[in-house]
Design a protein around this motif. Sequence first.
Motif, PDB file in Angstrom:
ATOM      1  N   GLN A  73      44.201  37.977  36.906  1.00 37.53           N
ATOM      2  CA  GLN A  73      43.614  39.103  37.647  1.00 37.53           C
ATOM      3  C   GLN A  73      42.289  38.704  38.276  1.00 37.53           C
ATOM      4  N   LYS A  74      41.495  37.940  37.541  1.00 44.59           N
ATOM      5  CA  LYS A  74      40.231  37.468  38.108  1.00 44.59           C
ATOM      6  C   LYS A  74      40.469  36.567  39.318  1.00 44.59           C
ATOM      7  N   ARG A  75      41.642  35.916  39.348  1.00 46.19           N
ATOM      8  CA  ARG A  75      41.937  34.974  40.419  1.00 46.19           C
ATOM      9  C   ARG A  75      42.848  35.580  41.478  1.00 46.19           C
ATOM     10  N   GLY A  76      42.947  36.916  41.460  1.00 46.48           N
ATOM     11  CA  GLY A  76      43.598  37.573  42.580  1.00 46.48           C
ATOM     12  C   GLY A  76      44.849  38.357  42.300  1.00 46.48           C
ATOM     13  N   MET A  77      45.375  38.370  41.095  1.00 47.63           N
ATOM     14  CA  MET A  77      46.612  39.103  40.829  1.00 47.63           C
ATOM     15  C   MET A  77      46.323  40.602  40.745  1.00 47.63           C
ATOM     16  N   PRO A  78      46.965  41.410  41.587  1.00 55.65           N
ATOM     17  CA  PRO A  78      46.714  42.856  41.562  1.00 55.65           C
ATOM     18  C   PRO A  78      47.310  43.511  40.321  1.00 55.65           C
ATOM     19  N   VAL A  79      46.781  44.678  39.965  1.00 58.39           N
ATOM     20  CA  VAL A  79      47.357  45.477  38.887  1.00 58.39           C
ATOM     21  C   VAL A  79      48.674  46.064  39.377  1.00 58.39           C
ATOM     22  N   GLY A  80      49.676  46.091  38.499  1.00 59.38           N
ATOM     23  CA  GLY A  80      50.921  46.769  38.825  1.00 59.38           C
ATOM     24  C   GLY A  80      52.040  45.891  39.323  1.00 59.38           C
ATOM     25  N   VAL A  81      51.734  44.636  39.681  1.00 64.55           N
ATOM     26  CA  VAL A  81      52.798  43.752  40.150  1.00 64.55           C
ATOM     27  C   VAL A  81      53.515  43.138  38.947  1.00 64.55           C
ATOM     28  N   CYS A  82      54.684  42.558  39.192  1.00 59.10           N
ATOM     29  CA  CYS A  82      55.361  41.791  38.153  1.00 59.10           C
ATOM     30  C   CYS A  82      54.617  40.463  38.016  1.00 59.10           C
ATOM     31  N   PRO A  83      53.984  40.194  36.862  1.00 53.20           N
ATOM     32  CA  PRO A  83      53.192  38.965  36.734  1.00 53.20           C
ATOM     33  C   PRO A  83      54.010  37.700  36.995  1.00 53.20           C
TER      34      PRO A  83
END
Length: 806
Positions: free
Chosen positions: A26-36
């Motif tokens: 998340q700190k490196r750009g992954m949005p909340v709510g997406v499939c990780p």
Amino acid sequence: MTREEFRKLMNSGIILLDGATGTNLQKRGMPVGVCPEEWILNHREILIDLQKEYVESGSNILYAPTFSGNRIKLEEYGLADKIEYMNRELVKLSKEAAGGKAYVAGDLTMTGEQLYPLGTLTFEELVDIYKEQISYMLMEGVDLFVVETMMSLSECRAALLAVKEICDLPVMISLTFAEDLRTLYGTDPATAIIVLQSMGADAVGVNCSTGPEQMADIVALMKKVATVPIIAKPNAGLPQLHGDETVFDMGADEFASGVKHLVECGASIVGGCCGTTPDHIKALNDILKEVRPLPISDIKIRALTSERKTLEIDLDGRLLIVGERINPTGKKALQEELRQGKLDIVNSMAVEQKENGADILDINMGMNGIDEKEMLLKVVHEMIRISDLPLCMDSSYSDVIEEALRIYPGRALINSISLEKGKMERLIPIAKKYGAMFILLPVSETGLPKDIEEKKQIIRTIVEEALKVGLSREDIVVDGLVNTIGANKMAAFETLETIRFCKEDLGVATIVGLSNISFGLPDRQFINSTFLAFAIKEGLTMAIANPSQDLLMNTAYAADLLMNKEAADLRYINKVTSKQTVITSKKEDKQSVKKEENHPIYDSVIKGNRNNIVDLVKNSLEEGARPSDIIDDILIPAINEVGNLFDKQIYFLPQLISSAEAMKTAIEYLEPLLEQGEAKKKIGSIVIATVSGDIHDIGKNLVVLMLKNYGFEVIDLGKDVSTDLIIETAKEKDADIIALSALMTTTMVEMKTVVKRAKEEGLKAKIIIGGAVITQSYADEIGANGYAKDAGDTIKIAKKLLNVLD
């Protein structure tokens, strides 16, 4: 990696795992709510760079980012058809990042679906779901498997069996515990590790939920009974909200110091969970360079467990009673009920035997006219729900015993294994596979032993075979094989010598079926109880008996007292001075229902028995009771008492759900019968949802059920619900309360967004938040009106916010 290679690695010193994946992505750009998993595959270099940093910081094992790559989880994102591609590619990424400098573990976790009987997912379906994911990871050469962030011991067992039935790679398992040192389903640390290590888990431990300081007690409790390495993977402290970002309050050096203390408590495999970074792992590597872990004990634990309780068995301890009542032999009423598929008598027998002092429940469904396997499984599911006593699986058929052991979320006792044709060969491997203890019955193909020497030889033979497959003496309980004194005047002496031989010469536990000694004689209870006292003197460990026989039980307590066994004085005094309370039923006014705790409807809610509750309600109505009185005077007090039992940790999630379902069934029948003016006005309307990005809803679903039972109008929006939909629904329904749930630290920040939007829109709704990662301080910080730690707490807070008086 072979299991032997894993053991050698463990013996080399402290093993470092990696740190957090989700919070760092998340700190490196992954949005909340997406499939990780999908996001990682679209941003591969970010994951590779992160894991390379962990390897450079000292990690010996990387977790492949396959955490929620099972079919059920991927279906939430419409990606189930890509399960093979995603798992294989994700393992490839970690292998590339490891570069041969670290091992790669295939990562498994919960599916989010509840197992039967609390849910609809069967145990075998879950095993198959895990096997599917495991098979794809094996194609890319994972070195071992880790099952992490688990809340259910049953699901841990399913994942462990799935791995072991496909391959022989090492398996590590870590659970997450709440502040009361129990999982969501009520399992304590000692019970968890006893069950899983006995089934062949190579390491067991704890991850997530807390920082290092709060994890120390859990590690220490595990260490007392552990024969495998202990894992500790704490968070970097507690989550805090800084602006719109969730951060953790523990720096790398403080974290490393805290984990060092966990090593001192007994952990030897350590790493970081939520909020930890490569800097945390590097600091950990630095501080542990000169530290050696505590040695791993090779002393096997002699214990049985249920899902929620461990029963330690001490050769010099008090006598343990195996309740024999749940057996249809000679019980016409029970036989007839079983043919009808009912379990009311079974449930009553289970409760009564525990109340009368049973430590273990023997379950036998051998009778004509029913499918023994199907009925035994049905009874085991029922016992899991209503009782915390360990079970003894009793059947003449090895396949029946295996099926029962497979679904049982504890460490059971098999009754029994003998030298009768094929029995030892079939059942000893089954005991090993499922981590069970077993009763050794000294009988051969030719029948009963002709003398004491033949009996001893049979015992030695079976013990030796058990040791060959990796079982231990602590896994064996020898049946003293009591013969009737009327036919063999030496019967008592031979049994007593068997008990002495087993304890003193072999170091194994013993058990007897007492009633055989007096067969054919008058006033048998005097012979049985006197013989029991002699047997206790010789070192008897357990007795199969009816715990409702006061003379027998009081003799056992008195014998323990005279043998100066620990706490025997208090047990004896409490036993013989206790009085059986007799409750008489008075004829009731046909226009009302007396509020009394022994009412069968009340009892059904307390025991979570929804199978016959509608019939009981119908009977009460036929006797003149009004629907509203049944609700007000029986159902509501009953569910309140269930809440009290839950608060006191006498009940746990399975019982809470069962009781709530029973009440729901009764209310659904009664509501259409309420007369005009009798129908209750809903207390208030509540919109409830798991916030955007979070697909966990077990806790939320229970809250919904309880709120409805208490008369709230509940609008359940489900899981992964957008803030827009929550706000729009609250407006449309003019909701009094918005209830929000989050299980993950990466999604809890969405609660702040909902609170902010609700205030901007001028909604009247009060906001309650809850979930595993939520705290009172977080609720205060984001401006929520209340924090609820569980379903019962939600009821109390909702009533308080709406000024509803009890």
